[in-house]
Scaffold this motif. Sequence first.
Motif, PDB file in Angstrom:
ATOM      1  N   TRP A  45       0.888  -1.152   0.000  1.00  0.00           N
ATOM      2  CA  TRP A  45       0.000   0.000   0.000  1.00  0.00           C
ATOM      3  C   TRP A  45       0.939   1.218   0.000  1.00  0.00           C
ATOM      4  N   ASN A  98       1.881   5.135  -0.503  1.00  0.00           N
ATOM      5  CA  ASN A  98       1.246   6.450  -0.382  1.00  0.00           C
ATOM      6  C   ASN A  98       2.274   7.576  -0.485  1.00  0.00           C
ATOM      7  N   HIS A 158       2.691  10.924  -6.704  1.00  0.00           N
ATOM      8  CA  HIS A 158       1.631   9.940  -6.915  1.00  0.00           C
ATOM      9  C   HIS A 158       1.463   9.639  -8.400  1.00  0.00           C
ATOM     10  N   ARG A 203      -0.535  -0.855  -4.699  1.00  0.00           N
ATOM     11  CA  ARG A 203      -1.683   0.045  -4.814  1.00  0.00           C
ATOM     12  C   ARG A 203      -1.247   1.456  -4.415  1.00  0.00           C
ATOM     13  N   PHE A 210      -1.637   5.476  -3.380  1.00  0.00           N
ATOM     14  CA  PHE A 210      -2.543   6.373  -2.662  1.00  0.00           C
ATOM     15  C   PHE A 210      -1.926   7.769  -2.624  1.00  0.00           C
ATOM     16  N   HIS A 263      -2.607  10.359  -0.066  1.00  0.00           N
ATOM     17  CA  HIS A 263      -3.196  10.832   1.184  1.00  0.00           C
ATOM     18  C   HIS A 263      -2.143  11.515   2.056  1.00  0.00           C
ATOM     19  N   PHE A 302      -3.001   8.177   6.741  1.00  0.00           N
ATOM     20  CA  PHE A 302      -2.797   6.961   5.966  1.00  0.00           C
ATOM     21  C   PHE A 302      -2.384   5.790   6.842  1.00  0.00           C
ATOM     22  N   SER A 345      -7.777  -0.626   5.614  1.00  0.00           N
ATOM     23  CA  SER A 345      -7.994  -0.986   4.213  1.00  0.00           C
ATOM     24  C   SER A 345      -7.494  -2.390   3.909  1.00  0.00           C
TER      25      SER A 345
END
Length: 470
Positions: free
Chosen positions: A276, A278, A285, A302, A304, A306, A311, A318
Amino acid sequence: MEPAKATEQIDMATLFRAPAARAMKSLDKSLFFKVLPTSAALVSQNTLLSRYRKALEKSEELIQVEKFSPIAPHPDPEAAKAGKKCLVLKPSVDPASPETWSSVLKKGSEDGELEIIPYKADFDYTYWRYLDIMKSILPEELHDEIPSGFNTAGHVAHLNLREQYLPYKEVIGQIIIDKNPAVKTVINKIDDVGTANEFRTFNYEVLAGPDDLVVEVTEADCVFKFDYSKVYWNSKLSNEHQRLIDIFKPGEVVADVMAGIGPFAVPAGKKGVFVWANDKNPESHKYLEAAIARNKVSEFVRPFNHDGHSFIRDAADSVLEASKRKEHAVIKPPKPSRKAPPPKSPLKDILIPVPPTISHFVMNLPASALEFLHNFRGLYSGNEELFAPHTETKLPLVHAHCFAPKLNDDTTYAEVLGRIEKEIGVALQHGDGEVEGQCSIIEVRDVAPNKRMFCASFRLPASVAFAPRA
């Protein structure tokens, strides 16, 4: 003989020194042309070159200087066109004084295989290295700290010049380009990364080359393309990236809180680690998404965009929800070889489920990462059953990068541990980060004369993870 040889070595060093061009503010390459009067041994036929080269190396009469070949074309243009060559000798060999010749030269001359003649060796700007040229340009009082340790990102080299070198900045930039074929643009930072803005970007000036900072770099077999002026990248952190990636295991989940363009996340995804990833910077990003697509790791990584504070908890929630929904990565089976017999039954996709918990948090924002640690309080509040002793799963390892002053190690460790305790409310001991209640503190690199970068790793204490959320 020894004192004479030492004197000759000093003389040779002087002879091959770049011409002095003090206080040059605009590069004039013509000033770096130098002619060295010396001598050469003409060989009667090229088949003798190898034998006489070895013999003259042994007698210490052959010029042996870095980047200079002692085998040169015959000084006569017509003979050179016919492929004739000669061996360039040291200036101590005088063609008019056979008493300066070794027995090798005397015997070769008597046998008609060698002819000793005067020779002029030409050296120009291309011969000397960056430091050689800078020493010829800069005043001697500036020789101790000549700017040489620059970072690179693709075709861009970036410096952080000290004030005393600024008058020579254009010359420095051009010489760096000339002496480093992969470098096309040289820039100088004009503020400090991490203090100018929250995205760790910096203002810069172009010293040489085009103002083109869209670069492409390869790290850990992954390709990243980005605008270096809009995101953070540091090529000197590649070993640290790989160190942590080696710790991650396939099938685990890593939460990369300040992921940048993905130097941790993308290679980890290639390894089969769920990430994940971020970053608060919209530009980071954007380039992170591009790197995920280009390196084909979308099944595992994935992106993100944020705030890192929120986060941390959001990622834990999540990942748990993704696991409950039975989300997974799909790995296509390898295509069978044409030479191999066809499989008896069709090969099936491999499904790798997202686990319910995060195994590692990476926080690579050394200027302030420790100030995010209070967000781990209540991370898994109400979900104690996911972890030991109810399961075999351990609480996450947190890897937080930080800066600390150059003190003695014990004092530095105590300072870092004190900052961690201030945020999580638990005192940790310096030791093995895998052991609950302990924290490993690994030095990553020097960043300034009085500042070092560290990575503090510790397993999240149960009293923090299961505390009520504020």
